[in-house]
Design an enzyme around this catalytic site. Structure first.
Site, PDB file in Angstrom:
ATOM      1  N   GLY A  62       0.826  -1.191   0.000  1.00  0.00           N
ATOM      2  CA  GLY A  62       0.000   0.000   0.000  1.00  0.00           C
ATOM      3  C   GLY A  62       0.861   1.242   0.000  1.00  0.00           C
ATOM      4  O   GLY A  62       2.079   1.181   0.232  1.00  0.00           O
ATOM      5  N   ASP A  63       0.241   2.392  -0.245  1.00  0.00           N
ATOM      6  CA  ASP A  63       1.030   3.611  -0.424  1.00  0.00           C
ATOM      7  C   ASP A  63       1.841   3.980   0.811  1.00  0.00           C
ATOM      8  O   ASP A  63       3.010   4.369   0.700  1.00  0.00           O
ATOM      9  CB  ASP A  63       0.119   4.778  -0.843  1.00  0.00           C
ATOM     10  CG  ASP A  63      -1.028   5.021   0.137  1.00  0.00           C
ATOM     11  OD1 ASP A  63      -1.257   4.181   1.026  1.00  0.00           O
ATOM     12  OD2 ASP A  63      -1.705   6.056  -0.014  1.00  0.00           O
ATOM     13  N   VAL A  64       1.266   3.847   2.001  1.00  0.00           N
ATOM     14  CA  VAL A  64       1.978   4.265   3.210  1.00  0.00           C
ATOM     15  C   VAL A  64       3.119   3.299   3.537  1.00  0.00           C
ATOM     16  O   VAL A  64       4.236   3.714   3.847  1.00  0.00           O
ATOM     17  CB  VAL A  64       1.008   4.400   4.396  1.00  0.00           C
ATOM     18  CG1 VAL A  64       1.773   4.731   5.672  1.00  0.00           C
ATOM     19  CG2 VAL A  64      -0.035   5.479   4.108  1.00  0.00           C
TER      20      VAL A  64
END
Length: 290
Positions: free
Chosen positions: A11-13
């Site tokens: 995921g992005d984080v």
């Protein structure tokens, strides 16, 4: 085509954490985009007592992470700029510079604590630690001595206080916080980094990467295809520190005092925030019927 390698990403984080090197305990990633994220990797599952943080698998094998999210981080300063800084925007255009640099210069003329002006950065509700869609932004402590520079600095400080809420939970969970690595647009401000270092009482580092999430998935792909021996090897070979902002002892004490007062404001206003939001919705429905 047959033989094309396929590697699990993130995921992005979590990808941003890999791309900033937060793959060892003690290194915390602070993402200062429109929203803000405090991300700490850990080698075991940790849950906070109030369930204010999110605990998930890390993108790194055999690691977990805890994450706190602020809904209006750098967006708080952007909102102030777009709503109240027409004069500075015009001056920046005339000088050929960035309007945020002019706002930084204004804020730097004000002492830590903004002489008692406190900003609550809940412009779009809040996620960590309050989980309250009715939370609202506010300036508290306004007096005749406060001018535009105070407002700018108070916004930066209010965001720092809100991010400290998440960082304090990380510390309470027993995770070491030796260094915070700041990425995102807000991290480009030296003044804001100093405010964060003083509010957190922790060094704030920047790295040679601006798009940490993109680098993170590239490192994961490299580790999965043998370009790097491991994810950590990929981080060690690509990520370098470019600056470190140390906390100022005198300012740390000032901010500790103001942070305690910041913490008291949301509980005092929580019921009023919801009542105001519900009444505003009622008025809106009444006007639509009329």
């Amino acid at each position: 085509a047959a033989g094309t390698p396929v590697v699990g990403g993130a995921g992005d984080v979590a990808a941003g954490a890999v791309g900033s090197g937060a793959t060892r305990s003690g290194i915390v990633t602070l993402i200062m985009g429109s929203g803000g994220v405090v991300f700490a990797g850990t080698d075991r599952v940790l849950m906070d007592r109030a369930n204010a943080m999110q605990t998930c698998c890390h993108a790194v094998e055999n690691m977990w992470h805890v994450m706190g999210v602020m809904l209006s981080c750098s967006f708080s300063l952007r909102y102030f700029k777009e709503t109240f800084a027409d004069v500075e925007a015009a001056e920046a255009a005339r000088l050929g510079t960035n309007v945020y640099k002019l706002l930084d210069r204004q804020a730097a003329t004000v002492p830590p604590g903004s002489e008692g002006l406190i900003f609550l950065p809940y412009l779009n509700g809040e996620r960590t630690p309050h989980r309250d869609p009715y939370a609202r932004g506010a300036f508290v402590g306004l007096t005749l001595r406060h001018g535009r520079p105070h407002y700018v600095r108070a916004v930066m400080e209010g965001v720092a206080y809100g991010l400290r809420d998440a960082l304090e939970i990380v510390r309470e969970m027993g995770t070491d916080v030796a260094q915070v690595r700041a990425v995102g647009g807000g991290a480009s401000s030296p003044l804001w980094r100093q405010i964060l270092a003083d509010t957190f009482n922790c060094p704030i580092a920047t790295i040679n990467i601006t798009e940490a999430s993109a680098l993170g998935v590239a490192i994961l792909a490299g580790a999965g295809t043998g370009v790097y021996a491991s994810v950590q090897d990929g981080c060690d070979r690509t990520i370098r520190l470019t600056s470190t902002t140390e906390p100022d002892a005198a300012a740390v004490g000032v901010y500790d005092g103001y942070y305690k007062r910041f913490r008291a404001l949301y509980p005092a206003l929580k019921r009023q925030f919801r009542d105001l939001a519900e009444y505003t919705e009622h008025v809106g429905r009444t006007e639509e019927k009329a």
